[in-house]
Design a protein around this motif. Structure first.
Motif, mmCIF file in Angstrom:
data_model
loop_
_atom_site.group_PDB
_atom_site.id
_atom_site.type_symbol
_atom_site.label_atom_id
_atom_site.label_comp_id
_atom_site.label_asym_id
_atom_site.label_seq_id
_atom_site.Cartn_x
_atom_site.Cartn_y
_atom_site.Cartn_z
ATOM 1 N N LEU A 15 0.821 -1.208 0.000
ATOM 2 C CA LEU A 15 0.000 0.000 0.000
ATOM 3 C C LEU A 15 0.858 1.262 0.000
ATOM 4 O O LEU A 15 0.462 2.295 -0.543
ATOM 5 N N SER A 16 2.041 1.194 0.606
ATOM 6 C CA SER A 16 2.929 2.368 0.632
ATOM 7 C C SER A 16 3.373 2.761 -0.781
ATOM 8 O O SER A 16 3.717 3.919 -1.029
ATOM 9 N N GLN A 17 3.347 1.788 -1.696
ATOM 10 C CA GLN A 17 3.726 2.055 -3.086
ATOM 11 C C GLN A 17 2.552 2.577 -3.903
ATOM 12 O O GLN A 17 2.721 3.419 -4.786
ATOM 13 N N THR A 18 1.350 2.109 -3.589
ATOM 14 C CA THR A 18 0.192 2.443 -4.420
ATOM 15 C C THR A 18 -0.699 3.551 -3.850
ATOM 16 O O THR A 18 -1.338 4.279 -4.603
ATOM 17 N N SER A 19 -0.745 3.688 -2.533
ATOM 18 C CA SER A 19 -1.635 4.686 -1.927
ATOM 19 C C SER A 19 -1.359 6.111 -2.390
ATOM 20 O O SER A 19 -2.294 6.856 -2.701
ATOM 21 N N PRO A 20 -0.096 6.557 -2.463
ATOM 22 C CA PRO A 20 0.158 7.926 -2.944
ATOM 23 C C PRO A 20 -0.330 8.150 -4.375
ATOM 24 O O PRO A 20 -0.785 9.248 -4.715
ATOM 25 N N LEU A 21 -0.253 7.096 -5.195
ATOM 26 C CA LEU A 21 -0.707 7.222 -6.582
ATOM 27 C C LEU A 21 -2.223 7.376 -6.645
ATOM 28 O O LEU A 21 -2.754 8.172 -7.428
ATOM 29 N N VAL A 22 -2.930 6.610 -5.810
ATOM 30 C CA VAL A 22 -4.391 6.720 -5.767
ATOM 31 C C VAL A 22 -4.794 8.093 -5.243
ATOM 32 O O VAL A 22 -5.692 8.748 -5.787
#
Length: 470
Positions: A15-22
């Motif tokens: 999630l640390s990799q994808t949450s900022p993108l979302v």
């Protein structure tokens, strides 16, 4: 307020990799939505739930929900029927969710994403995971807002929205360029040539430009915000001081300084040019010397001019141009883009200038005054638009009342002319220019008023938009 509730049901991507993108994609899409902005204005937030799943889970969901027995990248499940960004029916009271603290929110829907499939697609398309993931989240959010791609027209609209949001996230050469130089050296002509439209009025009189005019050039590869500044001069009144303050502020704001000189000048660096160059270099800004009007000067003049500035300052680029003849403009633009910082776009693609139609109309009227009064009324006038209204439902029709302030009684006599002939000519030429700019039928009324000492009165300069209000 945008609430993003997440769930991770796979192990390969964190999630640390994808949450900022979302979060970033959601901010771009949802804050751009009129529907969402209206909700927020009423104190209501929006919520999107999103879940990461593995390949087998995504295939199962796709089979159950859509009858397609294969893995896909993203699925959108809207909470309500939306049509092109707006609810198909009014929102019922029961649809508002309480989030604590008395705050309410509306659930837009769910996104289900298969990051493994996203990674495979990114490799197939030859770009990074983050780019592909962000694009698909934007795609999914647009579906939640009711955008579709079932027809050619719908697909065209959705693709345009996706492209706009993606472009706003890509880093490209982007920044401010201040065009400075002495009066009548050709700065406004260069701005208009680069912008491919008239944003700053041009005449053969010095100090025609009184404000820093901004024009934004946007392409897929760069975004350049050009600032055309008043001519460098020693101010003699409050108007002159306001003009030089505008120039100084533009230089301070700029990422790149373009100093324009005349190709016919003697090989000497003047004190005004040296001052702005030293101000820019002290602040670590790139400086380009633009040698204008090369079509009117001997070629042997160019190199000595370049040598003088190169010996003194070692500037970042030297570009001979003819702004009026559109010669050397592409090379100048290339050099400016090369020197800009690489960052995300500062302006929306639709944001082309800070000059409103009302401001441009006033400037076109002032241009006609300068052109038709020759040396009789040098700089003692300004134009205020008292009325700018559109009427009618068919062909665009604009009604403009403009007030012309004069510094002297004799100036009013000159502008009005014998039997009112000159003011009629000014009005006719101004109306034609404004009609061309607005692509509309224009009704223009001009009123001339003597206002003694307006150039030295801060309140009058503020009313004319030539000085910022405290």
């Amino acid at each position: 307020m945008i609430d993003l509730n997440h769930s991770n049901r796979q192990r390969l991507f964190k999630l640390s990799q994808t949450s900022p993108l979302v979060r970033e994609a959601a901010s771009r899409v949802l804050y751009d939505s009129p529907f969402v902005r209206e909700l927020m204005a009423e104190g209501v937030g929006v919520t999107v739930d999103w879940t990461l799943v593995g390949p087998r889970s995504m295939r199962k969901i796709n089979r159950q929900q859509r009858g397609i027995d294969s893995e896909t990248d993203i699925l959108s499940f809207p909470a309500r029927q939306m049509i092109r960004g707006q609810p198909a029916a009014p929102i019922e009271n029961w649809e508002y969710l309480e989030t604590g603290g008395g705050r309410r929110t509306i659930l837009l829907g769910d996104l289900v994403i298969s990051p493994s499939r996203v990674a495979d697609q990114a490799e197939e398309l030859g770009h990074g995971f983050e780019r592909e993931f962000t694009f698909l989240v934007i795609h999914g959010l647009l579906h939640l807002l009711g955008y579709r791609h079932d027809t050619e027209e719908e697909e065209k609209e959705m693709n345009a929205l996706q492209d706009r949001f993606m472009q706003s996230l890509i880093e490209i050469p982007c920044g401010f360029v201040a065009i400075t130089g002495r009066p009548n050296v050709g700065k406004s002509t260069l701005l208009n040539q680069l912008s491919n439209r008239t944003l700053a009025i041009t005449t053969d009189k010095p100090q025609t430009t009184r404000q820093a005019v901004r024009s934004v050039l946007t392409s897929a590869d760069y975004q350049v915000a050009l600032l055309d500044t008043p001519g460098l001069h020693q101010p003699k009144n409050a108007l002159g001081k306001a003009m030089m303050k505008a120039t100084s502020s533009a230089v301070a704001q700029a990422d790149v300084l373009a100093v324009m000189i005349d190709a016919s000048w003697s090989p000497f660096a003047g004190s005004l040019e040296r001052r702005v160059i030293e101000q820019a270099q002290a602040a670590g800004k790139a400086v380009v010397l633009v040698i204008n009007k090369v079509d009117r000067a001997p070629k042997e003049n160019i190199l000595p001019l370049i040598k003088v500035y190169d010996d003194l300052y070692k500037l970042d680029a030297y570009v001979p141009v003819s702004a009026l003849g559109n010669d050397g403009i592409e090379r100048l633009l290339h050099e400016l883009v090369r020197l800009l910082p690489v960052r995300r776009r500062l302006f929306d693609p639709e944001d082309e200038t800070n000059q409103t139609e009302k401001m441009l109309a006033a400037e076109l009227i002032r241009r006609e005054i300068l052109l038709q009064t020759k040396e009789e009324v040098p700089y003692g006038t300004t134009v205020l638009i008292d009325r700018f209204e559109e009427e009618g439902e068919g062909e665009r029709e604009v009604f403009i009342d403009a007030l012309i302030y004069c510094a002297k009684k004799t100036h009013k006599q000159i502008i009005v002319g014998k039997g009112g002939e000159r003011i009629k000519a000014i009005g006719l030429a101004s109306r034609r220019a404004i009609e061309t700019m607005l692509d509309a039928r224009v009704h223009l009324s001009l009123f001339v008023k003597v206002k003694l000492g307006w150039q030295d009165r801060p309140s009058d300069l503020m009313d004319a938009g030539l000085m910022e209000r405290e």
